[in-house]
Enzyme design. Structure first.
Site, PDB file in Angstrom:
ATOM      1  N   ASP A 266      -7.947  -5.553   0.308  1.00 55.24           N
ATOM      2  CA  ASP A 266      -8.460  -6.447  -0.741  1.00 55.24           C
ATOM      3  C   ASP A 266      -7.984  -7.919  -0.484  1.00 55.24           C
ATOM      4  O   ASP A 266      -8.428  -8.709  -1.344  1.00 55.24           O
ATOM      5  CB  ASP A 266      -7.849  -5.937  -1.966  1.00 55.24           C
ATOM      6  CG  ASP A 266      -8.739  -4.480  -2.443  1.00 55.24           C
ATOM      7  OD1 ASP A 266      -9.925  -4.461  -2.018  1.00 55.24           O
ATOM      8  OD2 ASP A 266      -8.109  -3.727  -2.917  1.00 55.24           O
TER       9      ASP A 266
ATOM     10  N   HIS B 260       0.722  -1.193  -0.083  1.00 54.48           N
ATOM     11  CA  HIS B 260       0.186  -0.067  -0.143  1.00 54.48           C
ATOM     12  C   HIS B 260       1.133   1.209   0.026  1.00 54.48           C
ATOM     13  O   HIS B 260       1.864   1.321   0.501  1.00 54.48           O
ATOM     14  CB  HIS B 260      -0.909  -0.029   1.386  1.00 54.48           C
ATOM     15  CG  HIS B 260      -2.095   0.819   1.115  1.00 54.48           C
ATOM     16  ND1 HIS B 260      -1.855   2.326   1.330  1.00 54.48           N
ATOM     17  CD2 HIS B 260      -3.432   0.840   0.792  1.00 54.48           C
ATOM     18  CE1 HIS B 260      -3.055   2.674   0.968  1.00 54.48           C
ATOM     19  NE2 HIS B 260      -4.003   2.124   0.720  1.00 54.48           N
TER      20      HIS B 260
HETATM   21  N1  ACO Z   1       4.254  -7.753  -4.862  1.00 56.45           N
HETATM   22  C1  ACO Z   1       5.744  -7.409  -4.789  1.00 56.45           C
HETATM   23  N2  ACO Z   1       6.264  -6.405  -4.827  1.00 56.45           N
HETATM   24  C2  ACO Z   1       5.744  -5.043  -4.527  1.00 56.45           C
HETATM   25  C3  ACO Z   1       4.220  -5.124  -4.231  1.00 56.45           C
HETATM   26  C4  ACO Z   1       3.543  -6.297  -4.434  1.00 56.45           C
HETATM   27  N3  ACO Z   1       2.263  -6.627  -4.197  1.00 56.45           N
HETATM   28  N4  ACO Z   1       3.955  -3.865  -3.947  1.00 56.45           N
HETATM   29  C5  ACO Z   1       5.176  -3.222  -4.075  1.00 56.45           C
HETATM   30  N5  ACO Z   1       6.267  -3.867  -4.309  1.00 56.45           N
HETATM   31  C6  ACO Z   1       7.530  -3.680  -4.455  1.00 56.45           C
HETATM   32  C7  ACO Z   1       7.836  -2.734  -5.782  1.00 56.45           C
HETATM   33  O1  ACO Z   1       8.264  -3.762  -6.916  1.00 56.45           O
HETATM   34  C8  ACO Z   1       8.797  -1.887  -5.552  1.00 56.45           C
HETATM   35  O2  ACO Z   1      10.032  -2.396  -5.602  1.00 56.45           O
HETATM   36  P1  ACO Z   1      11.235  -1.693  -5.747  1.00 56.45           P
HETATM   37  O3  ACO Z   1      11.614  -0.681  -4.747  1.00 56.45           O
HETATM   38  O4  ACO Z   1      12.434  -2.637  -5.702  1.00 56.45           O
HETATM   39  O5  ACO Z   1      11.374  -1.339  -6.944  1.00 56.45           O
HETATM   40  C9  ACO Z   1       8.362  -1.626  -3.907  1.00 56.45           C
HETATM   41  O6  ACO Z   1       7.713  -2.795  -3.523  1.00 56.45           O
HETATM   42  C10 ACO Z   1       7.638  -0.271  -3.694  1.00 56.45           C
HETATM   43  O7  ACO Z   1       6.575  -0.487  -4.771  1.00 56.45           O
HETATM   44  P2  ACO Z   1       5.757   0.803  -5.274  1.00 56.45           P
HETATM   45  O8  ACO Z   1       5.066   0.304  -6.487  1.00 56.45           O
HETATM   46  O9  ACO Z   1       6.950   1.946  -5.497  1.00 56.45           O
HETATM   47  O10 ACO Z   1       5.070   1.388  -4.309  1.00 56.45           O
HETATM   48  P3  ACO Z   1       3.569   2.238  -4.485  1.00 56.45           P
HETATM   49  O11 ACO Z   1       3.481   2.818  -2.955  1.00 56.45           O
HETATM   50  O12 ACO Z   1       3.744   3.178  -5.699  1.00 56.45           O
HETATM   51  O13 ACO Z   1       2.252   1.246  -4.813  1.00 56.45           O
HETATM   52  C11 ACO Z   1       0.842  -0.461  -4.575  1.00 56.45           C
HETATM   53  C12 ACO Z   1       1.382   0.782  -4.008  1.00 56.45           C
HETATM   54  C13 ACO Z   1       0.263   0.269  -6.011  1.00 56.45           C
HETATM   55  C14 ACO Z   1      -0.489  -0.566  -3.623  1.00 56.45           C
HETATM   56  C15 ACO Z   1       1.480  -1.606  -4.611  1.00 56.45           C
HETATM   57  O14 ACO Z   1       2.039  -1.913  -3.578  1.00 56.45           O
HETATM   58  C16 ACO Z   1       0.888  -2.736  -5.484  1.00 56.45           C
HETATM   59  O15 ACO Z   1       1.007  -2.653  -6.777  1.00 56.45           O
HETATM   60  N6  ACO Z   1       0.032  -3.591  -4.928  1.00 56.45           N
HETATM   61  C17 ACO Z   1      -0.540  -4.747  -5.698  1.00 56.45           C
HETATM   62  C18 ACO Z   1      -1.951  -4.033  -5.973  1.00 56.45           C
HETATM   63  C19 ACO Z   1      -2.840  -3.942  -4.579  1.00 56.45           C
HETATM   64  O16 ACO Z   1      -2.955  -4.881  -3.875  1.00 56.45           O
HETATM   65  N7  ACO Z   1      -3.529  -2.622  -4.837  1.00 56.45           N
HETATM   66  C20 ACO Z   1      -4.551  -2.442  -3.698  1.00 56.45           C
HETATM   67  C21 ACO Z   1      -4.339  -1.169  -2.897  1.00 56.45           C
HETATM   68  S1  ACO Z   1      -5.243  -0.846  -1.624  1.00 56.45           S
HETATM   69  C22 ACO Z   1      -6.691  -0.236  -2.357  1.00 56.45           C
HETATM   70  O17 ACO Z   1      -6.722   0.486  -3.274  1.00 56.45           O
HETATM   71  C23 ACO Z   1      -7.927  -0.491  -1.559  1.00 56.45           C
END
Ligand code: ACO
Length: 425
Positions: A363, A306
């Site tokens: 979720d 998140h």
């Molecule tokens: N699985 C694996 N790796 C992940 C995940 C994941 N679910 N989420 C983040 N990471 C990693 C990224 O690859 C990144 O790695 P890096 O630093 O080596 O490049 C690091 O963690 C940070 O991730 P970002 O995408 O930069 O974080 P951001 O805050 O922009 O994204 C997000 C948050 C979009 C929710 C992300 O965690 C994600 O895509 N999760 C999966 C989708 C999801 O469950 N979304 C629901 C959100 S809650 C809601 O809307 C109610």
């Protein structure tokens, strides 16, 4: 105490003092509004460190895993309140008295029906449309039905728009489902609760009555509570930005629905269940964990991570409990729950997820609950949209009612060509 300031040293200029604004909780913010005059903008794509507005509605402490609406923690609201009471709280800033609560619920129940002409819009969509696509269209179409009663400067008009949206969203949503099933639309039943009525419109048919199971009704209501608001997330910010131009609120909500649809936001619950189905068995979990950790693989563990929570998402904790309650009550032995629990256990002990502070979000378990209730996957994000409507309207109202409200107009770092000469022909 005099106001604290931050001093900014820019090349070739005298130091600039920027006021530091203090909230009641959370990070203080540096007021950079005068910076443009010094010839600089700030750069923060994705809003990683930008407060886009001042708000009194919802507070999140992502490091501690805290979520509060108008000061009340989400777990207490889920345990002791109901969705419409939370709606009153979000919209009005205080809990309702008994009389206010009853009046609010009565008004919501009195606006549940749609203009008959609106239901004809559905037949313009393909039968296999995704219900979120239908929702984008029909929610925006409400603007065409209520444009005359929409003078934004009138409090009464803003209030009636809020009631209409709150009341009609479950009706629009259930109709989006019925249409794709080729079943007749079910009219709302105002004697039922908000959640009970939604389940009735989803699952009843004119040939068969639907008796609302109180456990599922309560679970549905809690799911609505858990998704009601989440401060300046992508869809809420979209609604605020759309509304900042003075646009019709129904059209602004349609913009919010569009933003919510993406898999990085509200679409994650559908994507998460798809992923659990794909994993299929606990034996396959290591393969998926490895894929999630692989930098060259775009796969992400859906329902994990998140932008704000770098600790347990407090909504996920409540959702996990609801999940167990619903499956126990229905005596469902869903293998996907075993997969989810084991996936969570393994991920939470894996250095990759620990270092990046990736925890299950709301979720992660919601899909299993919704599936147990009988809600098809394509409706998961729609249910999120029903619940979040109150958050969107609360933020829209707060913004419109704030003195000195301005149109939202970000600036940019331009990196394209300049001053080219158009070739002579
Ligand atoms: N699985 C694996 N790796 C992940 C995940 C994941 N679910 N989420 C983040 N990471 C990693 C990224 O690859 C990144 O790695 P890096 O630093 O080596 O490049 C690091 O963690 C940070 O991730 P970002 O995408 O930069 O974080 P951001 O805050 O922009 O994204 C997000 C948050 C979009 C929710 C992300 O965690 C994600 O895509 N999760 C999966 C989708 C999801 O469950 N979304 C629901 C959100 S809650 C809601 O809307 C109610």
């Amino acid at each position: 105490m005099s106001q604290q300031t931050a001093i900014l040293h820019l090349p070739g200029q005298d130091p600039i003092e920027l006021p530091i604004l203090k909230g009641t909780a959370g990070n203080d913010v540096i007021d950079i509004r005068t910076l443009g005059a010094a010839g600089y903008f700030t750069y923060d794509p994705g809003f990683l460190a930008t407060a886009s507005c001042e708000s009194e509605i919802t507070f999140i402490d992502g490091d501690k895993g805290i979520l509060e609406h108008r000061g009340y923690p989400i777990d207490q609201l889920a345990e002791h309140s109901d969705y419409l009471e939370v709606c009153f709280l979000l919209l009005n800033g205080k809990l309702p008295s008994k009389a206010e609560n009853a009046k609010f619920k009565k008004i919501v129940s009195e606006h549940t029906m749609l203009h008959e002409q609106l239901s004809k819009l559905y037949s313009g969509f393909r039968r296999d449309s995704h219900p979120m696509a239908i929702m984008c269209g029909v929610s925006g179409a409400l603007a065409a039905f209520y444009h005359d009663a929409m003078d934004l400067s009138k409090e009464k008009h803003r209030e009636i728009a809020a009631f209409r949206l709150l009341s009609k969203m479950p009706t629009l949503a259930a109709m989006s489902y019925k249409y794709t099933q080729g079943q007749p639309f079910m009219y709302p039943k105002n004697s039922l609760s908000y959640a009970g009525n939604f389940l009735q419109m989803m699952f009843a048919t004119p040939c068969e009555d639907y008796v609302v199971n109180p456990v599922l009704e309560r679970a549905m209501d809690k799911i609505f509570i858990l998704h009601a608001d989440h401060e300046q997330n992508a869809s809420t910010s979209t609604v605020r930005l759309a509304g900042s131009s003075g646009a019709n609120p129904f059209a602004c909500i349609a913009a919010g629905i569009a933003s919510l649809w993406g898999p990085a936001h509200g679409g994650a619950n559908e994507a998460c269940l798809d992923m659990l189905i794909e994993v299929g068995h606990v034996d396959n979990i290591p393969e998926f964990i490895a894929k999630a950790k692989d930098k060259d693989d775009p796969f992400r563990l859906m329902g994990f991570g998140h932008r704000v929570y770098k600790n347990h998402d407090p909504r996920a904790t409540v959702m996990r409990k609801i999940c167990h309650e619903v499956l126990d009550d229905l005596k469902i032995d869903d293998p996907l729950l075993d997969v989810a629990m084991e996936l969570e256990r393994i991920a939470l002990s894996d250095p990759y997820f620990i270092e990046k502070k990736l925890y299950p979000n709301v979720d992660f378990y919601s899909g299993i609950v919704l599936r147990a209730i009988g809600i098809p996957r394509s409706m998961f994000t729609v249910i999120f949209a029903i619940a979040r409507t109150v958050g969107w309207i609360s933020h829209w109202k707060e913004m419109v009612e704030q003195p000195g409200q301005k149109i939202g107009r970000p600036r940019q770092l331009y990196t394209g060509e300049v001053d080219l000469t158009f070739p002579k022909k």
